[in-house]
Every structure is written in structure tokens, then in C-alpha cells.
Scaffold this active site. Structure first.
Site, PDB file in Angstrom:
ATOM      1  N   SER A 130       0.863  -1.182   0.000  1.00 13.41           N
ATOM      2  CA  SER A 130       0.000   0.000   0.000  1.00 13.41           C
ATOM      3  C   SER A 130       0.895   1.225   0.000  1.00 13.41           C
ATOM      4  O   SER A 130       2.057   1.157   0.417  1.00 13.41           O
ATOM      5  CB  SER A 130      -0.885   0.003   1.258  1.00 13.41           C
ATOM      6  OG  SER A 130      -1.525   1.254   1.426  1.00 13.41           O
ATOM      7  N   TYR A 143      -2.072  -0.204  10.671  1.00  7.85           N
ATOM      8  CA  TYR A 143      -2.030  -0.552   9.252  1.00  7.85           C
ATOM      9  C   TYR A 143      -0.736  -0.083   8.601  1.00  7.85           C
ATOM     10  O   TYR A 143      -0.071  -0.848   7.894  1.00  7.85           O
ATOM     11  CB  TYR A 143      -3.223   0.068   8.541  1.00  7.85           C
ATOM     12  CG  TYR A 143      -3.332  -0.283   7.076  1.00  7.85           C
ATOM     13  CD1 TYR A 143      -3.545  -1.592   6.674  1.00  7.85           C
ATOM     14  CD2 TYR A 143      -3.249   0.705   6.094  1.00  7.85           C
ATOM     15  CE1 TYR A 143      -3.663  -1.920   5.328  1.00  7.85           C
ATOM     16  CE2 TYR A 143      -3.364   0.391   4.753  1.00  7.85           C
ATOM     17  CZ  TYR A 143      -3.571  -0.921   4.380  1.00  7.85           C
ATOM     18  OH  TYR A 143      -3.688  -1.239   3.034  1.00  7.85           O
TER      19      TYR A 143
END
Length: 253
Positions: A130, A143
């Protein structure tokens, strides 16, 4: 020869889109995920072979890997965001789960399938990270920390496989609108999830990311895409997001 692909986290979102896209390209896809009902629907729709598996279960992963003689492409897609808490309010169990799924799950399946990847004589490992793997933001600690680790894992693997015929590709999407990602992050609060994408003209879709995977694995085997960062036009950077129309009417393509 039909090439074999393993896609983890295949039951929904980006994983399901990658499964469908690679099956369309003629790959034999082994679709791996925890939810049997969704895998069954995906298999019927795409022709993929379903395998119910939790990638955080080392023993179960080993049993699965023992059934795979040759793996031409491994797509490490299993992952997700599981809270939006500040560090001050963080639950260590959520952090542990985030690392288990995003990092250790990737490690488990990659390590277990390495003999099958090497047996292919020219294989590719794709790890879905990501843009959160190289930037941080408030409320994203569990995250972003996990995706930073997944980014490090991918880079380390590429170095360690130097001299052997396995490409290592990292694909790092920015804002992607899927049915579950933001909903899971906000513990099922659909209003908070919807606010993430409010007024954003065309965030990425799962199909967009699947197209990037197909591009990277479809290149000649000597061509390695080390890292592919892909964002919607509305997102210039992790902290720079345009909300409002970008196009007059329909985009031309």
C-alpha cells in the site's frame, strides 16, 4: 503449458478481481481465503480452484503447499486494516492481528511455496502492499506499521532471491474503493466508511489493481517491476486528495 497461480485473500475485493483477471488470461488459479461460501461463488464464476485457508495458520499453510507441485505466480493479497485508533487508544490485539495477516501471513505462504516457485523455472511473487507502506497518518498506526513491514519483506526477498529465477514485485495501491476495506477499518460503520470516499471522482477499483497485477506478471520473465505505485488521479499523494469533479461529463477513456 498452463501456468499455476496462487492468490491469497481471494474471496472478495482486490483478491477476487485478481483471480478473475488471471483466470481470463488463462492461468490455473488456486483461490485461497477463509470464507468457503464466497470462494465457491468465485470458483463458479471464474473457473478458479477454491481452497479454504487461513494464511496465519502455519500448519494449514504447510498442508496446502504440499499439494502444489509448481507455482508460476504467487499473489500475496491477504491483508487489511482493522482499526482507526490513535496510538494512545490502541488495542495491542488489533496490532497483533494486523501483523499476523499483513506480514506473517505473507511470510508463511511465501516460505511454504518457495520449492514450488523454484520448480517453475521462472516464477513471480507479487506482494500487495500500500502507499501506507511509505507514509504515515493519524489513526493509521496498526495498518501503516504492518504495510511498512510488508514493504521491507518484499525488498528483502528480492535481494535474497538474487541469482535465482524468481521475480519479486511489490504493488502499492493508494485509495481503492472496495466493498469491505473501509467498513472493516471502522468496525462496520458504513457511514464512516462512505465518508472516506465522499466526493472523490473515481477512486481506484479492485479491477484497476487487478489490471496492474496482470501487467506486471505478463511481462517477459527477465523484466522485473520492483515496485508499482498506483493511485487514482484525485490522489496526488497520501496526504493530498482532491474532492470534487475532475472531468466535464464522462472521461474519454
Amino acid at each position: 503449458m498452463v501456468k499455476t497461480t496462487v492468490v491469497t485473500g481471494a474471496s472478495s475485493g482486490i483478491g477476487a478481481a485478481i483471480t478473475a483477471r488471471l483466470a481470463k488470461e488463462g492461468y490455473q488459479v488456486l483461490a485461497v481465503a477463509r470464507r468457503a461460501d464466497r470462494l465457491a461463488e468465485l470458483a463458479e464464476r471464474t473457473g478458479a480452484t477454491p481452497y479454504v485457508l487461513d494464511v496465519t495458520d502455519v500448519d494449514a499453510v504447510a498442508r496446502f503447499a504440499a499439494t502444489v507441485e509448481r507455482c508460476d505466480v504467487l499473489v500475496n493479497n491477504a491483508g487489511g486494516a482493522f482499526d482507526a485508533a490513535t496510538l494512545e487508544a490502541a488495542d495491542p490485539e488489533v496490532w497483533r492481528h494486523s501483523f499476523d495477516v499483513n506480514v506473517l501471513g505473507t511470510l508463511n505462504i511465501t516460505r511454504a511455496l518457495m520449492p514450488a516457485l523454484l520448480a517453475a523455472g521462472g516464477a513471480t511473487v507479487v506482494t500487495m502492499t500500500s502507499t501506507a507502506g511509505f507514509a504515515v497518518y493519524e489513526g493509521g498506526g496498526s495498518y501503516t506499521a504492518a504495510k511498512h513491514a510488508a514493504h521491507a519483506l518484499s525488498g528483502t526477498l528480492r535481494l535474497e532471491l538474487s541469482g535465482r529465477p524468481v521475480r519479486v514485485v511489490e504493488i502499492a495501491p493508494g485509495m481503492v474503493k472496495t466493498e469491505e476495506f473501509a467498513v472493516n477499518r471502522f468496525a462496520g460503520d458504513v457511514d464512516k466508511a462512505a465518508a472516506v470516499y465522499a466526493d472523490v471522482d473515481r477512486p481506484l477499483t479492485a479491477d484497476d489493481v487487478a489490471e496492474c497485477v496482470a501487467f506486471a506478471v505478463g511481462l517477459p520473465i527477465h523484466v522485473n517491476v520492483d515496485q508499482l505505485v498506483v493511485r487514482p488521479l484525485a490522489q496526488a499523494a497520501q496526504h493530498k486528495l482532491h474532492r470534487g469533479p475532475l472531468f466535464d461529463g464522462e472521461a474519454t477513456r
